[in-house]
Scaffold this motif. Structure first.
Motif, PDB file in Angstrom:
ATOM      1  N   THR A 191       0.861  -1.185   0.000  1.00 25.82           N
ATOM      2  CA  THR A 191       0.000   0.000   0.000  1.00 25.82           C
ATOM      3  C   THR A 191       0.892   1.228   0.000  1.00 25.82           C
ATOM      4  O   THR A 191       2.027   1.194   0.463  1.00 25.82           O
ATOM      5  CB  THR A 191      -0.949   0.057   1.220  1.00 25.82           C
ATOM      6  OG1 THR A 191      -0.173   0.100   2.435  1.00 25.82           O
ATOM      7  CG2 THR A 191      -1.885  -1.139   1.227  1.00 25.82           C
ATOM      8  N   THR A 246       0.735   5.386   0.774  1.00 30.87           N
ATOM      9  CA  THR A 246       0.041   6.579   1.277  1.00 30.87           C
ATOM     10  C   THR A 246       0.845   7.834   0.983  1.00 30.87           C
ATOM     11  O   THR A 246       0.285   8.886   0.696  1.00 30.87           O
ATOM     12  CB  THR A 246      -0.223   6.452   2.791  1.00 30.87           C
ATOM     13  OG1 THR A 246      -0.904   5.216   3.047  1.00 30.87           O
ATOM     14  CG2 THR A 246      -1.075   7.594   3.313  1.00 30.87           C
ATOM     15  N   ARG A 262      -9.830   0.050  -2.562  1.00 28.01           N
ATOM     16  CA  ARG A 262      -9.209   0.028  -1.229  1.00 28.01           C
ATOM     17  C   ARG A 262     -10.050  -0.763  -0.231  1.00 28.01           C
ATOM     18  O   ARG A 262      -9.718  -0.818   0.954  1.00 28.01           O
ATOM     19  CB  ARG A 262      -9.034   1.456  -0.704  1.00 28.01           C
ATOM     20  CG  ARG A 262      -8.047   2.297  -1.484  1.00 28.01           C
ATOM     21  CD  ARG A 262      -7.929   3.709  -0.924  1.00 28.01           C
ATOM     22  NE  ARG A 262      -9.194   4.433  -1.062  1.00 28.01           N
ATOM     23  CZ  ARG A 262      -9.963   4.781  -0.046  1.00 28.01           C
ATOM     24  NH1 ARG A 262      -9.650   4.466   1.186  1.00 28.01           N
ATOM     25  NH2 ARG A 262     -11.087   5.432  -0.270  1.00 28.01           N
ATOM     26  N   SER A 304      -7.340   7.942   4.360  1.00 24.81           N
ATOM     27  CA  SER A 304      -8.198   7.440   3.286  1.00 24.81           C
ATOM     28  C   SER A 304      -8.129   8.238   1.991  1.00 24.81           C
ATOM     29  O   SER A 304      -8.371   7.694   0.916  1.00 24.81           O
ATOM     30  CB  SER A 304      -9.658   7.384   3.779  1.00 24.81           C
ATOM     31  OG  SER A 304      -9.751   6.547   4.906  1.00 24.81           O
ATOM     32  N   ASP A 322      -4.375   6.859   0.767  1.00 27.16           N
ATOM     33  CA  ASP A 322      -4.077   5.422   0.664  1.00 27.16           C
ATOM     34  C   ASP A 322      -4.391   4.875  -0.724  1.00 27.16           C
ATOM     35  O   ASP A 322      -5.441   5.172  -1.290  1.00 27.16           O
ATOM     36  CB  ASP A 322      -4.921   4.617   1.656  1.00 27.16           C
ATOM     37  CG  ASP A 322      -4.582   4.879   3.106  1.00 27.16           C
ATOM     38  OD1 ASP A 322      -3.516   5.462   3.368  1.00 27.16           O
ATOM     39  OD2 ASP A 322      -5.390   4.494   3.974  1.00 27.16           O
TER      40      ASP A 322
END
Length: 487
Positions: free
Chosen positions: A171, A173, A198, A206, A209
């Motif tokens: 992932t 971010t 996601r 959020s 990400d």
């Protein structure tokens, strides 16, 4: 099975032609992981029993000739939910958590016939640039085990770079796929925000990400995005745009392509070796027929400060759910509900997670909101406008994936914010939600240097085209670590 000497297409053909079965491949992969793990510590969980059961089912059903991932072992970052398999996010808070469903990206890989062999180590709740923030272990760099692998997807990167698997999920971010890909000399890709679901990913921030993925070659990486991309009704931020075949235009032809090289990306803080390697890469693109010109992204210098306000603010909200009531770690010897919350979160979270929760909560407080969160949101808008201005005239933006090569495991700065600067070159593309890739650009101090390529929104195809042309011309992917530190 030596993953350094094959790729997805070759392995797929062997499986289709019954030169090897998925069970045999999975057994060999797990044996190799067990032999390699003492050196790199890439995995939190090795799902041997589950992987062999999956492989057996794939063999019984028959390898799908139309799915490159049918029967292929992969690794999954440990903040991506896997049904009935431990998913910890690298934290004591989730040390015993087994999800009751798979994340969408795991579902898609399962449907493609992929075999999940284990969960990769990571910085706790994806917060970090070293993978040293994990509650469980410290992953090492595949090229030199005295160096960090980067983070937060350090386990996912090290597993691929060390030849334990051909592909892994991570992932991203603020650079958590691309920075460790750069440190380990492999291919790490972050798609456009909304290109990949996601749903089923343990949230950090959020609006930033994204699920990314790591492979040894660009073609394998593009093939993996073919599987992962697409709309998901369970994630309303996903795009309904048609998903093209990202491998279709990998022909090495980039003649006429216009590439921007921001002067800020080679400025203060970037090591001389990294700068020289990236400038040499720019010359390589010109030799391939592209135009490379210097541009300016003037607000890039504010990106790190804005990121750690916005990211931490979203984290303070997302991590409220870890309270010791519903699942995960629960403190003992508590007097009342308030005591349970305090002790569970104090004991369950590590220092970096608590640091970001406090920073985010402060930034959202009534007295600080206008001065911090609102200003950070305005900087985010300025960064997006900078990208829009450059992309009016250019197809791609290039630069380093990190300011230096991988640093020592023993590096512990007095000010934790020093480590935040290792995301300075990757954060802006998360703010703008743009697709970006890191590939090996060469070496400095005996370690890989990541080349970062950013594209326009939903133009992953152009990013892959440029990365593939560079990769095929340089053949750097053929240089692999010996896991002894003398590469």
């Amino acid at each position: 099975m030596n993953y350094f000497e094959t790729d997805l297409t070759k392995l797929h053909n062997q499986l289709v032609n019954k030169e090897i079965t998925s069970v045999e491949l999975t057994e060999q992969t797990i044996a190799n992981i067990k032999a390699t793990e003492p050196k790199v510590d890439a995995f939190i969980t090795i799902a041997e029993e589950e992987a062999l059961a999956q492989a057996k089912a794939v063999d019984e059903q028959g390898i799908d000739p139309n799915s490159l991932f049918s029967g292929i072992p992969v690794a999954i970052k440990d903040n991506i939910l896997t049904k009935d398999i431990l998913t910890t996010a690298g934290s004591k808070m989730l040390h015993n958590f087994k999800p009751i469903f798979d994340a969408t990206v795991v579902e898609k890989l399962n449907n493609a016939g992929a075999i999940m062999v284990g969960k990769a180590n990571m910085d706790e709740f994806a917060m970090g640039s070293t993978s040293k923030n994990s509650y469980f272990k410290m992953t090492k760099n595949a090229w030199d085990q005295t160096k960090v692998p980067g983070g937060s997807s350090g386990g996912s990167a090290a597993a691929v770079a060390a030849g334990e698997v051909l592909a892994s999920l991570g992932t991203d971010t603020g650079g958590s796929v691309r920075q460790p890909a750069g440190f380990n000399g492999i291919v790490g890709f972050k798609p456009t925000y909304g290109r990949v679901s996601r749903w089923g990913v343990i949230a950090f921030a959020s609006s930033l990400d994204q699920v990314g993925h790591l492979t040894r070659t660009v073609r394998d990486n593009a093939a993996m995005l073919n599987v992962l991309a697409g709309a998901d009704h369970r994630d309303q931020t996903t795009s309904t745009r048609e998903v093209p075949d990202f491998t279709a235009n990998l022909n090495g032809d980039i003649k006429g392509m216009k590439i921007a090289l921001p002067k800020e990306y080679l400025g203060e803080g970037v090591s001389a070796g990294v700068r020289e390697t990236i400038l040499a890469a720019a010359k390589q693109f010109e030799a391939l027929g592209a135009t490379v010109e210097e541009v300016s992204l003037p607000h890039s210098k504010y990106g790190v400060a804005a990121y750690y306000i916005i990211g931490s603010a979203e984290a303070s909200s997302n991590l409220q759910r870890f309270d010791g009531i519903r699942y995960g770690f629960r403190a003992e010897d508590v007097k009342n509900l308030n005591d349970l919350y305090i002790k569970t979160r104090s004991q369950g979270f590590g220092d970096e997670v608590k640091r970001r929760i406090m920073l985010g909560t402060f930034s959202l407080s009534a007295g600080a909101y206008d001065a911090f969160f609102k200003k950070a949101a305005q900087i985010r808008t300025l960064l997006i406008q900078d990208f829009d201005n450059v992309f009016k005239d250019y197809d791609l933006i290039i630069g380093p994936s990190a300011p230096s090569v991988a640093f020592g495991m023993d590096f512990t700065p007095e000010d934790p914010a020093e480590l935040y600067m290792y995301d300075v070159l990757t954060i802006p593309s998360n703010f703008a939600g743009l697709p970006a890739i890191s590939i090996n650009a060469g070496f400095s101090e005996g370690l890989p240097v990541g080349l970062h390529i950013i594209g326009k929104a939903f133009d992953e195809d152009t990013v892959y085209r440029a990365a593939y042309a560079f990769e095929q011309e340089t053949q750097l992917f053929k240089q692999v670590p010996n896991l002894g530190g003398n590469d």
